[in-house]
Design an enzyme around this catalytic site. Sequence first.
Site, PDB file in Angstrom:
ATOM      1  N   CYS A 165       0.866  -1.189   0.000  1.00 30.09           N
ATOM      2  CA  CYS A 165       0.000   0.000   0.000  1.00 30.09           C
ATOM      3  C   CYS A 165       0.898   1.232   0.000  1.00 30.09           C
ATOM      4  O   CYS A 165       2.113   1.105  -0.170  1.00 30.09           O
ATOM      5  CB  CYS A 165      -0.977  -0.032   1.168  1.00 30.09           C
ATOM      6  SG  CYS A 165      -0.206  -0.033   2.800  1.00 30.09           S
ATOM      7  N   ARG A 167      -3.230  -0.620   5.475  1.00 27.25           N
ATOM      8  CA  ARG A 167      -3.828  -1.720   4.725  1.00 27.25           C
ATOM      9  C   ARG A 167      -2.911  -2.922   4.544  1.00 27.25           C
ATOM     10  O   ARG A 167      -3.322  -4.075   4.770  1.00 27.25           O
ATOM     11  CB  ARG A 167      -4.300  -1.219   3.343  1.00 27.25           C
ATOM     12  CG  ARG A 167      -5.440  -0.241   3.433  1.00 27.25           C
ATOM     13  CD  ARG A 167      -5.635   0.504   2.128  1.00 27.25           C
ATOM     14  NE  ARG A 167      -4.530   1.420   1.875  1.00 27.25           N
ATOM     15  CZ  ARG A 167      -4.385   2.145   0.789  1.00 27.25           C
ATOM     16  NH1 ARG A 167      -5.284   2.041  -0.182  1.00 27.25           N
ATOM     17  NH2 ARG A 167      -3.379   2.975   0.645  1.00 27.25           N
ATOM     18  N   ASP A 189      -8.363   3.554   1.335  1.00 32.08           N
ATOM     19  CA  ASP A 189      -7.369   3.986   2.317  1.00 32.08           C
ATOM     20  C   ASP A 189      -8.065   4.454   3.608  1.00 32.08           C
ATOM     21  O   ASP A 189      -8.856   5.390   3.565  1.00 32.08           O
ATOM     22  CB  ASP A 189      -6.545   5.127   1.714  1.00 32.08           C
ATOM     23  CG  ASP A 189      -5.276   5.369   2.485  1.00 32.08           C
ATOM     24  OD1 ASP A 189      -5.194   4.954   3.651  1.00 32.08           O
ATOM     25  OD2 ASP A 189      -4.347   5.968   1.909  1.00 32.08           O
TER      26      ASP A 189
HETATM   27  P1  4NP Z   1      -1.689   2.830   4.043  1.00 30.98           P
HETATM   28  O1  4NP Z   1      -2.230   4.222   4.636  1.00 30.98           O
HETATM   29  O2  4NP Z   1      -1.186   3.140   2.659  1.00 30.98           O
HETATM   30  O3  4NP Z   1      -2.890   1.948   4.036  1.00 30.98           O
HETATM   31  O4  4NP Z   1      -0.589   2.374   4.999  1.00 30.98           O
HETATM   32  C1  4NP Z   1      -1.467   5.399   4.629  1.00 30.98           C
HETATM   33  C2  4NP Z   1      -0.429   5.550   5.524  1.00 30.98           C
HETATM   34  C3  4NP Z   1       0.315   6.733   5.531  1.00 30.98           C
HETATM   35  C4  4NP Z   1       0.014   7.722   4.636  1.00 30.98           C
HETATM   36  C5  4NP Z   1      -1.028   7.570   3.723  1.00 30.98           C
HETATM   37  C6  4NP Z   1      -1.757   6.398   3.719  1.00 30.98           C
HETATM   38  N1  4NP Z   1       0.744   8.929   4.658  1.00 30.98           N
HETATM   39  O5  4NP Z   1       0.424   9.856   3.871  1.00 30.98           O
HETATM   40  O6  4NP Z   1       1.736   9.046   5.418  1.00 30.98           O
END
Ligand code: 4NP
Length: 150
Positions: free
Chosen positions: A8, A14, A123
Amino acid sequence: MVKVIFVCLGNICRSPMAEMMFTDMVDQAGLSDQFDISSMATSNYEIGNPPHEGAIAELNKQQVPLIDHVGAQISKQDFLDADIIIGMDEQNITDLKHMAPAGTEDKIKMAYDVLGFHKAIKDPWYDHKFDRTYAELSEVLPAWLKELTK
Ligand code: 4NP
């Protein structure tokens, strides 16, 4: 041995949830010796950070065993080593295809592809709906287990 990498954007919401849920499913099916399961990020935003507390809370609620995990970014070597790289949304797939060394692009799939849907694992970073992430992953992961043990 099938090497699966869940991917992800940040590798704190995720994809670690997918890694822990899929590991639990594989363990319960008695297939742990057939899989090498990990998760990684497309970005460098959360390198070294633990999973989001909302992800941990949802996994605990659903009694999914936790695995020690810190955020890591996928490397060129990971593309070469993997058998399959499962991204969560369209942006993950676009980013992965840009990062992939030549000849490894076909390893990249989107999570819902296995059900024939063009749909994202949304997300939870902005709305903290980790119960939705759990529900979406619960739809696709059993189908991936079936597909990868064919
Ligand atoms: P993930 O969620 O991709 O599901 O781990 C996120 C985690 C961090 C960030 C964005 C989405 N971020 O912008 O730091």
